[in-house]
Structures are given as structure tokens and as C-alpha cells.
Motif scaffolding. Structure first.
Motif, short mmCIF file in Angstrom:
data_model
loop_
_atom_site.label_atom_id
_atom_site.label_comp_id
_atom_site.label_asym_id
_atom_site.label_seq_id
_atom_site.Cartn_x
_atom_site.Cartn_y
_atom_site.Cartn_z
N THR A 16 0.76 -1.11 0.03
CA THR A 16 -0.13 -0.03 -0.07
C THR A 16 0.97 1.26 -0.07
N ARG A 17 2.01 1.26 0.25
CA ARG A 17 3.01 2.30 0.12
C ARG A 17 3.39 2.81 -1.21
N PRO A 18 3.38 4.08 -1.55
CA PRO A 18 3.39 4.70 -2.79
C PRO A 18 4.99 4.25 -3.35
N THR A 19 5.92 4.01 -2.56
CA THR A 19 7.20 3.74 -3.17
C THR A 19 8.16 2.53 -2.16
N VAL A 20 8.72 1.82 -2.67
CA VAL A 20 9.53 0.87 -2.04
C VAL A 20 11.02 0.93 -2.26
N ASP A 21 11.82 0.48 -1.30
CA ASP A 21 13.36 0.87 -1.32
C ASP A 21 13.89 -0.08 -2.48
N THR A 22 15.06 -0.02 -2.64
CA THR A 22 15.94 -0.73 -3.94
C THR A 22 15.91 -2.31 -3.57
N ALA A 23 16.03 -2.65 -2.38
CA ALA A 23 15.90 -4.19 -2.29
C ALA A 23 14.84 -4.85 -2.41
N THR A 24 13.86 -4.21 -2.17
CA THR A 24 12.39 -4.69 -2.28
C THR A 24 12.01 -4.60 -3.86
N ALA A 25 12.23 -3.47 -4.44
CA ALA A 25 12.18 -3.50 -5.88
C ALA A 25 12.72 -4.62 -6.72
#
Length: 71
Positions: A16-25
Motif C-alpha cells: 500500500t506504500r507509494p514507493t519501495v526501497d531498492t532491495a524490495t524493488a
């Protein structure tokens, strides 16, 4: 090991967050985090544009969903 990854990264549909960090992406795109950092450094070379928030990379969830074809 797969159970650990599933606990750490929820399905992309439920984020539900608008962005994710690099590891998650990187996990969702099945790439290494360094690949995404290279995409960010060479702007426009990757399929997902990133944004910078206080000097850190953030990857829009809407763009990840678009690239992966997730509704």
C-alpha cells in the motif's frame, strides 16, 4: 529460504506504500539491487524510473505493477 523471502516481501498486490526501497524493488523485478542502482545512475536505461527521497532511491509501486502486469 523461500519462506523467509515471502515473509520479508509481501505480494506486490498487497503493498500500500507509494514507493519501495531498492532491495524490495529488486526482489519484485527478480534483479540484484546493484542492477537497479545502475539503472538509476544511467537514467532512462531501466524499465522503471526511480525517484530520490532525501538522497535515497525509491521505486514507485505503481510503475512496478505496470511493468510486471500486476493489477
Amino acid at each position: 529460504m523461500q519462506t523467509t523471502a515471502l515473509q520479508q516481501f509481501p505480494p506486490l498486490e498487497s503493498v500500500t506504500r507509494p514507493t519501495v526501497d531498492t532491495a524490495t524493488a529488486a526482489y519484485y523485478l527478480n534483479r540484484r539491487p546493484q542492477t537497479l542502482r545502475t539503472w538509476a545512475m544511467n537514467s532512462g536505461t531501466g524499465p522503471v524510473p526511480c525517484i530520490r527521497i532525501n538522497g535515497r532511491l525509491a521505486w514507485p509501486v505503481s510503475e512496478l505493477r505496470r511493468v510486471l502486469g500486476v493489477a
